[in-house]
Design an enzyme around this catalytic site. Sequence first.
Site, PDB file in Angstrom:
ATOM      1  N   GLU A  20      -2.237   0.363   7.894  1.00  0.00           N
ATOM      2  CA  GLU A  20      -1.336  -0.658   7.341  1.00  0.00           C
ATOM      3  C   GLU A  20      -0.142  -0.077   6.595  1.00  0.00           C
ATOM      4  OE1 GLU A  20      -3.208  -3.458   4.694  1.00  0.00           O
ATOM      5  OE2 GLU A  20      -1.332  -4.549   4.344  1.00  0.00           O
ATOM      6  N   HIS A  49       0.830  -1.214   0.000  1.00  0.00           N
ATOM      7  CA  HIS A  49       0.000   0.000   0.000  1.00  0.00           C
ATOM      8  C   HIS A  49       0.866   1.267   0.000  1.00  0.00           C
ATOM      9  CE1 HIS A  49      -3.128  -2.958   0.694  1.00  0.00           C
ATOM     10  NE2 HIS A  49      -2.318  -3.469   1.592  1.00  0.00           N
ATOM     11  N   GLU A  83       1.865 -11.593   5.880  1.00  0.00           N
ATOM     12  CA  GLU A  83       0.768 -10.887   6.564  1.00  0.00           C
ATOM     13  C   GLU A  83       1.074 -10.945   8.057  1.00  0.00           C
ATOM     14  OE1 GLU A  83      -1.761  -9.207   5.425  1.00  0.00           O
ATOM     15  OE2 GLU A  83      -2.287  -9.948   3.425  1.00  0.00           O
ATOM     16  N   HIS A  93       2.814  -7.035   4.351  1.00  0.00           N
ATOM     17  CA  HIS A  93       1.440  -6.569   4.605  1.00  0.00           C
ATOM     18  C   HIS A  93       1.045  -6.831   6.052  1.00  0.00           C
ATOM     19  CE1 HIS A  93      -0.008  -5.706   0.446  1.00  0.00           C
ATOM     20  NE2 HIS A  93       1.133  -6.341   0.182  1.00  0.00           N
TER      21      HIS A  93
HETATM   22 ZN   LIG Z   1      -2.186  -5.282   2.570  1.00  0.00          ZN
END
Ligand SMILES: [Zn+2]
Length: 254
Positions: free
Chosen positions: A24, A10, A141, A79
């Site tokens: 995030e 992002h 993640e 992420h």
């Molecule tokens: Zn993400």
Amino acid sequence: MVKIFIDPGHGGSDSGAVGNGLVEKNITWNIAQQISNILQNEYEDIAILMSRTGDSTVSLSERTDAANKWNADFYLSIHINAGGGTGFESYIYPGVGTPTLTYQQAIHRQIIEETGFNDRGMKSANFHVLRETDMPALLTENGFVDTMLDANQLKDSNFIAKIARGHVNGLEKAFSLTKKQSQTTIYRVQIGAFKEKENADNLALQASGKGFNTAVLFRDSFYIVQIGAFSSRNNAEQLAAKAKDAGFNTFVSN
Ligand SMILES: [Zn+2]
């Protein structure tokens, strides 16, 4: 030389997941910067390219195109999860075998070991960054912003440092990276030192906007803005000259 492309998920207009006061894109940036910094400071023969400089908007295609064009050996996408759950999971493209699978195993295990995250497993998914990369690619993640337990950990800078260290330890195992000898002098290229962290952060942002790879370090009660660290004084001087041309006050310390 191992070329590692680091992709903080992002950025810019795309904030990624938000929850419990966490965003995030900011966490992935922080983790990616720390990974880059540790690799540069502690390992030999490593090259790093980041998918974004600072808080900029970069499309998924632009990210994978950059890695492919650079001919990276590995694509690491970072992420933070959302949607309910707790802990860590990692993804590779469905059906890929070695070496991607062995890289996933090495990095996944080291992150779990370093962080103590609940292990949600090694998974695969048809994600753009896994599918459109010409080299082995892994997406991590790292906890859930919308789960209180994980969110509280993600607010702790020591825990973020552990996430970064876990990724680095995994990369060391996966690519048999060589540590710099501890007696090696490290020449650090710095562009500022401040009492206030905010001032250091602002200068770091300016420098990354001009394409420099920045890290803010806390040393001897100052926040130091570093743009590179080298075992060769010559390489350090070259980067310092480049930064000077870009309008920064530079100094090389060891
Ligand atoms: Zn993400």
